[in-house]
Design an enzyme around this catalytic site. Structure first.
Site, short mmCIF file in Angstrom:
data_model
loop_
_atom_site.label_atom_id
_atom_site.label_comp_id
_atom_site.label_asym_id
_atom_site.label_seq_id
_atom_site.Cartn_x
_atom_site.Cartn_y
_atom_site.Cartn_z
N SER A 259 -35.49 17.04 63.59
CA SER A 259 -35.60 15.58 63.47
C SER A 259 -34.71 14.96 64.41
O SER A 259 -35.01 15.07 65.61
CB SER A 259 -34.78 15.35 61.82
OG SER A 259 -35.16 14.12 61.44
N ASP A 488 -45.36 14.98 57.42
CA ASP A 488 -44.09 14.46 57.41
C ASP A 488 -43.56 13.43 57.15
O ASP A 488 -43.92 12.32 57.77
CB ASP A 488 -43.36 15.09 58.94
CG ASP A 488 -41.71 15.28 58.91
OD1 ASP A 488 -41.11 14.29 58.43
OD2 ASP A 488 -41.18 16.04 59.66
N HIS A 516 -40.60 18.16 55.75
CA HIS A 516 -39.83 17.65 56.95
C HIS A 516 -39.28 18.67 57.81
O HIS A 516 -38.64 19.63 57.35
CB HIS A 516 -38.48 16.56 56.64
CG HIS A 516 -37.71 16.14 57.85
ND1 HIS A 516 -38.64 15.61 59.01
CD2 HIS A 516 -36.60 15.86 57.94
CE1 HIS A 516 -37.77 15.17 59.62
NE2 HIS A 516 -36.52 15.35 59.51
#
Length: 547
Positions: A259, A488, A516
């Site tokens: 991320s 996602d 995610h």
């Protein structure tokens, strides 16, 4: 920005996760850093970009087509030599198998003599068999997620055995985060009030109250450590990682970032392309985007994830949101509106009730991981049918990292501090937000309004931003693996495609699925491909796709 965080847990404790000293279940540990840009959903949502009235690319929501991050000189400035030559003193740190150390970095790289910042480092040494390959640095995202917590609770014990056998597993909490001189803004009671603020104001009075809340949050952060707030940028954190690389004795950096950790890793590659080893950027961000565009993309990403949840929900007997997928969003939005006017009890010992804001956060928390959908259905059923908000409150608490004693980690504080420094504020006034509401609500009828207002936080930040949207090309770097998941919610797949198009040596690895990030989430194809890269240096073929 705000990236990697799947804050959902199946732990039965009142807040959705156990005490900090207790090892959480692996699913939550993986997600500890997916906050990303929207992570601070109600703090600073995503990253920030230029004002919509400034006439520059950030204002228009267009990518920074021309600006590119420049590499630093290969030679080490004399003023930084002592930092690069420092030796780490490892010690036991209370978690069996792990060692900890403290590393020094200049608070201000432009003026190293102005003072130091102390950064917490942890490692778990390679276990063998097989020859040691060096150090593998991990970061779970956020910004604001504790890399050390992620290492000790998941990566250091949950990464593939073969990877842990060959690498020393290492983490550093970035400056301002967790154990590395953490930014602090509000105490537990103040944060409770903050998280219950109405983030979808219905009139001018409620908008003024929201602005006042953002100002109190910013003032709290500024009062704690105004000097530190000026030096918690992603670029500075990337330079800290190079100091750590040198202190660990590695010629090149091997790194897995998730991320927001992909933005941190890509920034490192842009600054030090000749020192890139094996980099995995999972759940990638697009560094060329201004905040408004980034927040719109992420809002659409949550809508994509929610529609996948809706299709799944109506196939279950216990779906509380209707029997047709097209009605799920409408029914949830109607439920949120009811809570806006009449919150429901939760049984919380601190007297908190479930209003629209906490309920919305709880639902968004479950979008990070499809494994939490059953938990979300249960929580919604209890709230909608029995007027019991405990389940959604637990999801929200997990998202905010609130413990059962009413304390919070500094996740949300660091998230805002980094986001507001990395890029200019997305909007300057409530009027700017109102003008953009149609676009946000089109991107997500369920979440758009709240996510639009969440972008206003940085407008009142006490420190001026130092960054701007930039392409990152990292010319000359070794092959870098960029990973994107097609549905996602927090880091939309288009970002992975964009980053892989910018990085000169990128290989795009696609996971056709939900949730995610992709590594360690059940796809044998993804895990086998990344493991081969980490262990043998073999990157995937270009545009490889897994399911």
């Amino acid at each position: 920005m705000h990236t990697r965080r799947t804050p959902v847990s199946t732990d039965p404790s009142p807040t959705g996760h156990g005490p900090r000293t207790r090892r959480p279940n692996p699913r939550r540990a993986r997600a500890v850093g997916t906050l990303l840009t929207v992570a601070a959903l109600l703090v600073s949502a995503c990253s920030s970009g230029g004002s919509t009235h400034s006439g520059n690319p950030a204002a228009s929501g267009k990518p920074a087509a021309e600006a590119a991050l420049a590499a630093l000189p290969r030679s080490t400035p004399a003023a930084l030599t002592p930092y690069y030559r420092q030796k780490l003193t490892w010690r036991s740190c209370g978690t069996p198998g792990f060692q900890c150390a403290t590393m020094k970095a200049p608070l201000d790289y432009a003026e190293p003599a102005a003072g130091d910042i102390k950064l917490a480092v942890a490692r778990k040494k390679a276990t063998g068999p097989g020859g040691r390959l060096g150090s593998l640095l991990v970061n779970p995202g956020g910004p604001g997620g504790s890399a050390i917590a992620y290492l000790q609770q998941y990566a250091g014990i949950g990464y593939p055995v073969a990877v842990r056998a060959r690498y020393d597993m290492v983490a550093v909490d970035p400056r301002g985060v967790a154990r590395s001189e953490p930014v602090e803004c509000l105490d537990g009671r103040q944060m409770d009030r903050y998280t219950q603020t109405d983030f979808t104001p219905d009139d001018a009075k409620e908008a003024d109250e929201l602005v006042a809340t953002y100002k109190r949050f910013a003032e709290g952060c500024g009062a704690d450590a105004p000097g530190l707030l000026r030096h918690v940028s992603t670029a500075e954190a990337a330079r800290d990682m190079d100091l750590l690389r040198a202190a660990l004795g590695d010629e090149r950096l091997t790194y897995v970032g998730a991320s927001y950790g992909t933005f941190l890793g890509a920034t490192y590659a842009g600054l030090f392309p000749d020192r890139v080893g094996r980099l995995v950027l999972d759940g990638a961000m697009d560094p060329s985007l201004p905040a408004r565009r980034m927040n719109l993309d992420q809002t659409a990403g949550f809508e994509t994830a929610f529609r996948a949840f809706a299709r799944d929900c109506v196939r279950q007997r216990d779906c509380p949101l209707g029997s047709k997928a097209g009605d799920v969003g409408k029914n949830l939005k109607a439920f949120f509106r009811k809570l806006d006017g009449r919150p429901i009890p939760t049984g919380d010992p601190d007297g908190r009730v479930l209003g629209e804001s906490l309920a919305t956060t709880g639902v968004i928390a479950a979008m990070y991981d499809e494994g939490a959908w059953a938990q979300l259905r249960d929580a919604l059923s209890s709230a909608m049918r029995e007027k019991d908000g405990a389940g959604l409150l637990a999801l929200s608490d997990s998202y905010y990292e609130r413990d059962s004693d009413g304390s919070y980690t500094n996740l949300m504080f660091a998230n805002a501090a980094v986001n507001c420094l990395d890029l200019p504020a997305a909007f300057a006034t409530p009027e700017d937000v109102r003008e953009s509401l149609p676009a946000f609500e089109k991107a997500s009828p369920v979440f758009g309004e709240g996510l639009a207002w969440a972008t206003l936080n940085c407008a009142y930040w006490p420190v001026a931003p130092t960054g701007e949207p930039r392409r990152i090309e990292a010319r000359g770097a070794a092959p870098i693996v960029v990973v994107g998941t097609t549905r996602d919610p927090a880091t939309p797949y288009r970002w992975a495609r964009a980053l892989s198009g910018q990085l000169s040596s990128a290989r795009l690895l696609t996971y056709d699925g939900d949730g995610h990030t992709a590594y360690g989430r059940g796809s044998k194809c993804i895990d086998k491909t990344i493991n081969a890269y980490l262990l043998r240096g073999t990157p995937p073929t270009r545009d490889k796709r897994c399911s």
